[in-house]
Design an enzyme around this catalytic site. Structure first.
Site: not given
Ligand code: RIB
Length: 311
Positions: A37-39, A139, A230, A257-258, A288, A293
């Protein structure tokens, strides 16, 4: 404190030799589950930067009253994140179906479930009053993101908006307002061009031109992550800052990206300028990608500092 308002998912991941085309079936040996999940990913990336101890990062989200929801909550707690503003709903916990190919690229389908039940009223004023930074993604509902951003601005917090994923056409109203309520926009090359197109900004295929126009017309610093190139930050006056990425052989780019956004939020909250903050965020994002994962490869602060010192 960093407050993340956004999605929490369980990721079901299959490794494939190549990502299936429409109508095609591709075999994988097995599926694995990972927290995602992005958050939630951004909250974990920020929390792993430490300093300030437990509770320096708070997550505002929604999960289902089901085993995935319970596991996701425990994972956030295990990472030292304040989860008191994560709501249990009757909807199922968000679930992402992910295929990752041999070069670490992915394709993701998200079943939103509880994430779409998240409302800005789930973000309590008491939490907002402690926030120096509010982090948003795409999301959860755009209208609720917008309301959360407006309240954060009023409370004196900086708003970081990660425009990912790009929403379908019918769910785009309010984007210009959200951009105006944002201090730092984070997008990849493709998202930079998409947001420009949605807002009728002519940029062709030039993502830096798009970023420059977005910053000039709507006000936020616009950061574009560009993979091996970059990241670039563009301000309204046209100033550009570049942070390089270190070469890596990615195993899984999910969550890179997260990781960038979470580490950027942490370093900006600590008072770093955007250039050095982006440099650390790029390095963390690279690290990462070396572990399968979204969250497993996100570095702790010391590991990141060692990596930066080596390079
Ligand atoms: O940015 C990656 C995420 O996007 C994943 O972990 C997936 O849950 C989606 O939300």
């Amino acid at each position: 404190m960093i407050v993340v308002f956004g999605s929490i998912n369980m990721d079901l991941v299959a490794r494939v030799p190549r990502i299936a085309r429409p109508g095609e079936t591709v075999l994988s040996l097995r599926a694995d589950s990972f927290f995602g999940g992005k958050g939630a990913n951004q909250a974990v990336a920020a929390a792993r930067m430490g300093q300030g101890g437990p509770g320096q990062v708070a997550m505002v989200g929604a999960v289902g009253n089901d085993p995935f929801g319970a596991a996701c909550l425990k994972n956030l707690e295990d990472n030292g994140i304040d989860v008191r503003a994560v709501r249990m709903t009757d909807e199922p916990t968000g679930c992402a179906f992910i295929t990752v190919d041999d070069i670490g690229e992915n394709a993701i389908t998200v079943a939103s479930g509880a994430n779409m039940a998240l409302r800005s009223m789930d973000l309590p004023d008491s939490l907002l009053s402690k926030a120096s930074v509010l982090v948003l993604q795409m999301e959860v509902s755009l209208a609720d993101n917008l309301d959360a951003a407006a309240r954060a601005r009023q409370a004196g917090a900086r708003v970081i908006w990660n425009f990912a994923p790009v929403p379908p056409a019918k769910e785009r109203s309010g984007m210009a307002d959200l951009l105006e309520a944002t201090d730092v926009l984070v997008v990849n090359e493709h998202e930079a061009l998409s947001i420009a197109e949605i807002l009728n900004i002519p940029a062709g295929a030039d993502y830096l031109k798009a970023a420059t126009a977005l910053a000039r017309d709507f006000g936020p610093t616009c950061i574009v992550t560009a993979g091996a190139q970059g990241a670039y930050a563009v301000s309204g006056d046209g100033t550009q800052v570049h942070a390089p990425a270190r070469p890596i052989a990615p195993v899984d780019t999910t969550g890179a990206g997260d990781t960038f956004v979470g580490v950027l939020a942490n370093r900006l909250a600590e008072g770093l300028e955007v250039g050095p903050a982006m440099e650390r965020a790029c390095a963390a994002a690279s690290l990462s990608c070396l572990t399968p994962g979204a969250q497993a490869g996100m570095p702790e602060r010391q590991a990141l500092e060692r990596y930066l010192a080596q390079a």
